[in-house]
Design a protein around this motif. Structure first.
Motif, short mmCIF file in Angstrom:
data_model
loop_
_atom_site.label_atom_id
_atom_site.label_comp_id
_atom_site.label_asym_id
_atom_site.label_seq_id
_atom_site.Cartn_x
_atom_site.Cartn_y
_atom_site.Cartn_z
N ASN A 231 5.74 -6.66 5.02
CA ASN A 231 6.14 -8.07 4.96
C ASN A 231 5.46 -8.71 3.77
N VAL A 232 6.23 -8.92 2.69
CA VAL A 232 5.63 -9.42 1.46
C VAL A 232 5.28 -10.91 1.52
N ASP A 233 5.51 -11.55 2.66
CA ASP A 233 5.06 -12.94 2.81
C ASP A 233 3.54 -13.03 2.77
N GLY A 234 2.89 -11.95 3.16
CA GLY A 234 1.43 -11.94 3.18
C GLY A 234 0.90 -10.68 2.54
N LEU A 235 -0.42 -10.52 2.63
CA LEU A 235 -1.05 -9.33 2.06
C LEU A 235 -1.31 -8.32 3.17
N SER A 236 -0.26 -8.04 3.93
CA SER A 236 -0.42 -7.22 5.12
C SER A 236 -0.25 -5.74 4.84
N GLY A 237 -0.76 -5.31 3.72
CA GLY A 237 -0.79 -3.88 3.41
C GLY A 237 -2.23 -3.43 3.27
N PRO A 238 -2.45 -2.13 3.28
CA PRO A 238 -3.84 -1.62 3.21
C PRO A 238 -4.43 -1.80 1.81
N SER A 239 -5.64 -2.30 1.76
CA SER A 239 -6.34 -2.31 0.47
C SER A 239 -6.44 -0.84 0.00
N ARG A 240 -6.20 -0.62 -1.28
CA ARG A 240 -5.98 0.77 -1.70
C ARG A 240 -6.54 1.02 -3.10
N VAL A 241 -7.08 2.22 -3.25
CA VAL A 241 -7.55 2.67 -4.56
C VAL A 241 -7.00 4.07 -4.81
N GLU A 242 -6.54 4.29 -6.02
CA GLU A 242 -6.19 5.65 -6.45
C GLU A 242 -7.08 5.99 -7.64
N ILE A 243 -7.55 7.23 -7.67
CA ILE A 243 -8.33 7.71 -8.82
C ILE A 243 -7.51 8.79 -9.52
N HIS A 244 -7.31 8.58 -10.81
CA HIS A 244 -6.48 9.50 -11.59
C HIS A 244 -7.27 10.10 -12.73
N ARG A 248 -4.62 14.12 -17.78
CA ARG A 248 -3.66 15.06 -17.16
C ARG A 248 -2.59 14.33 -16.35
N ARG A 249 -2.73 13.01 -16.22
CA ARG A 249 -1.83 12.20 -15.41
C ARG A 249 -1.74 12.74 -13.97
N GLU A 250 -2.88 13.09 -13.44
CA GLU A 250 -2.94 13.64 -12.08
C GLU A 250 -3.75 12.72 -11.18
N ARG A 251 -3.25 12.52 -10.00
CA ARG A 251 -4.04 11.76 -9.04
C ARG A 251 -5.11 12.67 -8.46
N VAL A 252 -6.35 12.25 -8.59
CA VAL A 252 -7.46 13.05 -8.11
C VAL A 252 -7.72 12.76 -6.64
N SER A 253 -7.68 11.50 -6.29
CA SER A 253 -7.89 11.14 -4.88
C SER A 253 -7.37 9.73 -4.66
N ASP A 254 -7.28 9.38 -3.41
CA ASP A 254 -6.93 8.00 -3.06
C ASP A 254 -7.53 7.68 -1.72
N PHE A 255 -7.73 6.43 -1.49
CA PHE A 255 -8.21 6.01 -0.18
C PHE A 255 -7.80 4.58 0.08
N GLN A 256 -7.84 4.24 1.35
CA GLN A 256 -7.47 2.88 1.77
C GLN A 256 -8.58 2.30 2.62
N GLY A 257 -8.85 1.02 2.40
CA GLY A 257 -9.83 0.37 3.24
C GLY A 257 -9.26 0.12 4.62
N ASN A 258 -10.14 -0.22 5.54
CA ASN A 258 -9.62 -0.53 6.88
C ASN A 258 -9.21 -1.99 7.01
N GLN A 259 -9.22 -2.70 5.87
CA GLN A 259 -8.80 -4.10 5.87
C GLN A 259 -7.53 -4.24 5.06
N GLN A 260 -6.75 -5.24 5.42
CA GLN A 260 -5.53 -5.51 4.68
C GLN A 260 -5.81 -6.50 3.55
N GLY A 261 -5.29 -6.18 2.40
CA GLY A 261 -5.47 -7.09 1.27
C GLY A 261 -5.61 -6.34 -0.04
N LEU A 262 -6.03 -7.09 -1.04
CA LEU A 262 -6.14 -6.55 -2.40
C LEU A 262 -7.58 -6.14 -2.70
#
Lengths: 333, 434
Positions: A231-244, A248-262
């Motif tokens: 629902n793009v009305d709010g920031l109701s998605g997982p806070s997220r980081v990707e490490i690349h 090599r344009r390769e994703r090394v890892s990613d993780f999401q916080g347990n909170q919703q937001g940026l």
């Protein structure tokens, strides 16, 4: 270098401020902060005291999105498209530059303090000579329009620790890696997970690359924001980081916080002990990630949606700014 | 209910109603429902005169609630004002958001009303109010503006629909459906949700000749059925069939590919732009009411970035539509309305969003019957309250009706009960009217 331990993290001070504070810089070896505000001004605030009166420094006449320090020189940028250079020592304006044709989103100062990078919604990154304000070069690699033909936004930029590379990140999840010396684009990393285009329910988008940090050796780039949102009305998605691995344009890892937001701010510890991720949704949050074993060391809530943060030199004190507050945290035992 | 057989033979054990209803379903319209039993009073001469003028409405429905402060009532420099500046318009003294430079240059046909206080900030019920101009009541199912326009401005024998609604986004669609209320389904909306062209308007493989031959067969069968029978119900079915048949014959009306490329480019390559172009085509063909739903403006977070994304599109589409209507000589008889269920709060929340707000928000009326290049009403410095010229939905609708030449005091009758178009005592805003 002292071994600040994220597990010791605790709040030591909250300073209430009216409005929204979008960006912070710290005067070296002090608790004196320069904060960019939505009341169009930059203020100097002594975060060592709970009730210190702020001092107005710069007035942009529009929201100020970014503030950075290079020695005694304060540089700020905002919705007026301008960059203002200000000498903190004698408290006078050095110069004002019409730097972009759209609002300035973020600034970064090279580690040697000689160059400034500015990114703006004209989708151009510009490099400046901090000493004389002269432009060095333009970096163009971000599309002005999104794939669905709306105007895009260029949110953030970060230098590598050796100052040879610069990363820029935009609304649709594109990260460009630049050679600072010659302006060559070294790589383009796509992180579409941070951009939500809802073409069915609401026909608009949200998200984007909101924070960047190079690994200490400069081979990896951490990219922060919010994951896919239902629902793009709010920031109701997982806070997220990707490490690349950008080369090599390769994703090394990613993780999401347990909170919703940026995740609005990423700081990669120079000894590669952790990656600090700060941001917010309805409230704020901070998370320390062990970059060696990809585990979360510690995370906690912050009392406000946090837009920017800065550490002290010894990594023991952390200053956050955001919605109507400045928060000081400590990591020492 | 026992249905009468069509011809009596077991193999054709299908009712006339069922037969026509099937056709209606195939055509993807709801036009076959019963005609309303409402008696409509008023002089036939007046009605015919109104129809001769062929007044039309294109409503740009900003579903979810666009922010008045990032569109038509900017407040730069105050704490609630947001990051965007205001810019001068073609009318000295009137400023709108910098996100709308094209509308700023052509405000001459537009009246901005900045003083709506509609007292309801719930999506569903507020949408019903703003589509009808009044609160609902349990005993009366009021028609919305589109249905009233269909009733008042639909042309006798027209082969185009009277009320078309584009609403493609799924969010909010069920909160503001077109509704004919007590006027009956004859005046209901043709809802285009998944396609720009009515679905199944003509089935694949049915060519012009097939279509024509089917119509002839239908006429033959219908004639057999009607022999010796007279009823208003039969007339209604025949009218409905002719309308659907006309729509099927005019399917190209919905096809914007028939427009020159330069016109399509002019409206822009967004869904909103394409639907606005289709609305212009329908308007030109005599459809009295077209709603183009642009959803979804409910920016509880990241309000400024979302408006930075969406308002330039609104600015482009609205200004292009007004230019196009004017160049075709249609604007003087077409009222273009921007409306939503409400606006957005002046206060900015922790996720840099604005929330629902009905206490001081804006709408615009452009073209037919309106004093262009004007502003009516004023919100206070912070935008939290109406400071001058407060109106509710009823006065807005009375003004709309008057702009279109429809007496806002006109009564419909529900049985013996008179139902005025707007609540008794409501007056239009004279300052807004040309």
């Amino acid at each position: 270098m002292p071994d600040a331990n994220p597990r010791n993290l605790r709040n030591v001070r909250e300073i209430n401020r009216p409005g929204i504070l979008f960006s912070v810089a710290r005067v070296p070896n002090t608790a004196c902060l320069l904060v960019a505000s939505n009341d169009n001004k930059v203020y100097e605030v002594d975060a060592g005291q709970a009730n210190a009166a702020p001092r107005q420094v710069v007035d942009h006449g529009r929201y100020v999105n970014a503030v950075r320090l290079a020695g005694n020189t304060l540089i700020s940028g905002g919705y007026d498209n301008r960059l203002i250079w200000w000498n903190l020592q004698d408290n006078r304006e050095i110069r004002t530059i019409d730097a972009h044709t759209r609002q300035v989103r973020q600034l970064a100062v090279s580690p040697d303090g000689t160059k400034l990078a500015s990114v703006a919604d004209d989708m151009v990154c510009r490099l400046w000579n901090i000493a004389n304000g002269e432009p060095i070069r333009e970096l163009r690699g971000h599309e002005e329009r999104t794939p669905t033909n709306f105007g895009s936004m260029l949110y953030c930029c970060a230098f590598s620790n050796d100052g040879t590379k610069l990363a820029t990140g935009d609304r649709v999840g594109r990260v460009c890696i630049w050679n600072v010396a010659n302006g060559e684009r070294l790589s383009t990393v796509e992180v579409p997970s941070l951009y939500t285009w809802d073409g069915t329910q609401r026909i608009r988008s949200i998200g984007g690359v909101r924070s960047l940090a190079f690994s200490p050796d400069g081979t990896q780039i951490a990219v922060g924001g919010v994951g896919q949102i239902g629902n793009v009305d709010g920031l109701s998605g997982p806070s997220r980081v990707e490490i690349h691995n950008w080369a090599r344009r390769e994703r090394v890892s990613d993780f999401q916080g347990n909170q919703q937001g940026l995740f609005n701010k990423l700081v990669w510890h120079p000894n590669n002990q952790w990656l600090c991720c700060v941001g917010g949704g309805n409230n704020g949050f901070i998370l320390f990630r062990n970059t060696q074993n990809n585990t979360t060391i510690h995370q906690m809530n912050l009392p406000m949606h946090t837009h920017d943060s800065v550490f002290s030199e010894n990594w023991e004190t952390l200053y956050h700014v955001g919605h109507q507050k400045i928060v000081v945290q400590e990591l020492r035992p | 209910m026992k249905l009468k057989n069509f011809c009596g033979s077991p193999e054709h054990a299908v009712s006339r109603r069922g037969f026509l209803t099937s056709l209606a379903a195939a055509a993807g319209t709801a036009a076959f429902a019963d005609m309303s039993a409402i008696q409509v009073l008023g002089s036939p001469e007046v009605a015919n005169d109104l129809r001769a003028n062929q007044k039309r409405v294109i409503m740009l429905w900003l579903a979810g609630g666009a922010s008045q402060m990032e569109t038509f009532d900017p407040k730069p420099g105050v704490p609630t004002g947001g990051p965007f500046q205001s810019i001068a318009t073609s009318t000295p003294g009137i400023r709108i958001s910098e996100l709308m430079p094209r509308m700023a240059r052509r405000l001459k046909d537009t009246c901005i009303i900045r003083s709506l206080n509609t007292r309801n900030a719930d999506h569903g019920s507020a949408a019903r109010i703003m589509m009808r101009g009044r609160m609902g009541e349990p005993s009366v199912d009021y028609p919305d503006l589109g249905a009233v326009m269909a009733r008042e401005m639909g042309l006798e024998g027209s082969q185009v629909p009277d009320y078309v609604s584009f609403y493609t986004a799924t969010e909010g669609r069920s909160m503001s459906p077109g509704s004919a209320g007590f006027l009956g389904a004859r005046y209901g909306s043709m809802d285009l949700t998944t396609s720009m062209v009515p679905e199944n308007i003509r089935r694949a493989g049915v060519n012009e000749q097939d279509h024509s031959e089917r119509a002839e067969l239908r006429d033959q069968l219908s004639g057999m059925f009607e022999r010796g029978r007279t009823s208003s119900s039969l007339d209604s079915h025949n009218q409905a069939y002719r309308r659907v048949s006309g729509i099927m014959a005019n399917e190209q009306l919905f096809d914007i590919e028939r427009e020159p490329q330069r016109i399509r480019d002019r409206y822009g390559n967004t869904l909103f732009g394409r639907q606005a172009l289709a609305a212009r085509r329908l308007c030109e063909a005599g459809v009295p009411f077209i709603r183009v739903g642009r959803a979804w403006w409910d920016t509880h977070a990241q309000n400024f970035e979302s408006h930075q994304e969406m308002v330039p599109e609104l600015d482009h589409v609205m200004s292009t539509l007004l230019d196009d209507l004017e160049e075709r000589g249609l604007l003087r008889n077409t009222l273009v309305i921007t409306l939503a269920e409400f606006g957005r709060t002046p206060s900015i929340n922790s996720t840099v969003g604005r929330d629902h707000f009905a206490s001081a928000w804006s709408t615009t009326l452009s073209g037919c019957g309106v004093r262009g290049g004007t502003v009516y009403g004023r919100s206070d410095e912070s935008g939290n309250r109406v400071a001058e010229g407060e109106i509710g939905a009823a006065r807005l609708f009375a003004t709309i009706y008057r702009a279109l030449g429809i007496p806002h005091t006109k009564n419909y009758y529900l049985g013996a009960r008179p139902i005025p178009l707007t609540d008794p005592g409501t007056e239009p805003i004279r300052e807004v009217l040309a």
